[in-house]
Design an enzyme around this catalytic site. Structure first.
Site, PDB file in Angstrom:
ATOM      1  N   ASP A   1       0.857  -1.249  -0.130  1.00 44.89           N
ATOM      2  CA  ASP A   1      -0.402   0.190   0.183  1.00 44.89           C
ATOM      3  C   ASP A   1       1.050   1.431   0.086  1.00 44.89           C
ATOM      4  O   ASP A   1       2.086   1.342   0.094  1.00 44.89           O
ATOM      5  CB  ASP A   1      -1.428  -0.497   1.628  1.00 44.89           C
ATOM      6  CG  ASP A   1      -1.779   1.108   2.073  1.00 44.89           C
ATOM      7  OD1 ASP A   1      -2.208   1.797   0.255  1.00 44.89           O
ATOM      8  OD2 ASP A   1      -2.259   1.572   2.317  1.00 44.89           O
TER       9      ASP A   1
ATOM     10  N   ASP B   1      -0.171   4.906   1.033  1.00 42.06           N
ATOM     11  CA  ASP B   1      -0.091   6.026   1.638  1.00 42.06           C
ATOM     12  C   ASP B   1      -0.298   5.246   3.033  1.00 42.06           C
ATOM     13  O   ASP B   1      -1.369   4.175   3.540  1.00 42.06           O
ATOM     14  CB  ASP B   1      -2.143   6.820   1.719  1.00 42.06           C
ATOM     15  CG  ASP B   1      -1.949   6.814   0.391  1.00 42.06           C
ATOM     16  OD1 ASP B   1      -1.601   8.454   0.496  1.00 42.06           O
ATOM     17  OD2 ASP B   1      -2.853   7.555  -0.539  1.00 42.06           O
TER      18      ASP B   1
HETATM   19 MG   LIG Z   1      -2.422   2.975   3.985  1.00 37.15          MG
END
Ligand SMILES: [Mg+2]
Length: 252
Positions: free
Chosen positions: A6, A8
């Site tokens: 992932d 962010d």
């Molecule tokens: Mg995230």
């Protein structure tokens, strides 16, 4: 092994790299691991993600970037008349599949469109909501890139796509089809890429954790982004403060 990361809350928070993440990714790549980035953030295009990673010192190519905008675009056919509410990442992926992107000048222009696609849009306003409302109430499909309610900044938290979706749901009574993690379109996009040993690393149990479970891969939870309540239904293989710590646990 293969790492699905992932972005962010794992690699960066908006424009600030998370301590040790860049070095950890570089190390994995030097050791011959496959690294891919799987994000629900539809704001940037693949090229923009590659450029942003490069600014931080991470080398990546188009095949390594998977976004919720790409997942949403798999649900749209060439020639579909689409109201796209989102940033460049969403617009580009919809253009790539040949969608006819309609920009309504009057409310009436939104009537009778085939599809509304809603992504993270930091200029989201009443006119967008009204256009979506008119299109959906006149029969348009309602697609959304993702349901993430919030977006973690370094210290503060701002609204995510899920908050914009909630406004349109309230105005129309319609529920969207979600495209990003942990939903089917993203699962379909990533599943063919899986190798025998794959780990997903993310900061959100409800998206990243569920996504890993649906893919049947290990899940490494990091505490460098959002913090969600523990959910006993979502298996966590490893957890640590940061990606760097997870990488250290796996490869020493
Ligand atoms: Mg995230």
């Amino acid at each position: 092994m293969q790492w699905l990361l992932d972005l962010d809350g794992v690699v960066w928070t908006l424009d600030t790299p998370i301590g040790g993440s860049v070095e950890a990714i570089t190390r994995l790549q030097e050791l011959g691991h496959q690294v891919r980035f799987v994000t629900n953030n539809s704001s940037l295009s693949r090229t923009q993600y590659i450029d942003k990673l490069a600014r931080f010192g991470v080398v990546a190519n188009h095949e390594q970037i998977l976004t919720s905008a790409m997942a949403a675009a798999t649900l749209v056919k060439e020639g579909e008349r689409v109201l796209a509410i989102g940033e460049r990442g969403l617009i580009e992926e919809l253009e790539n599949v040949g969608a006819d992107l309609v920009v309504p000048k009057r409310l009436e222009d939104a009537e009778g469109l085939d599809t509304v696609v809603l992504g993270w849009y930091r200029q989201f306003g009443y006119a967008d909501m009204s256009n979506a409302c008119v299109a959906i109430r006149s029969g348009a499909r309602f697609l959304a890139t993702n349901a993430d309610p919030s977006y973690p900044l370094e210290r503060l938290v701002v609204p995510g796509t899920g908050a914009l979706v909630a406004a349109v749901v309230t105005a129309t009574g319609a529920q969207p089809i979600f495209a990003g993690k942990p939903e089917d379109p993203m699962v379909q996009l990533v599943r063919p890429l899986l190798t025998d040993e794959t780990i997903m690393v993310g900061d959100r149990l409800s998206t990243d954790g569920r996504f890993a479970a649906r893919l049947g891969v290990e899940f490494g939870l990091v505490h460098s982004g959002v913090r969600e309540e523990h959910d006993p239904d979502i298996p966590v293989s490893l957890q640590a403060g940061s990606l760097a710590a997870i990488v250290a646990m796996k490869v020493g």
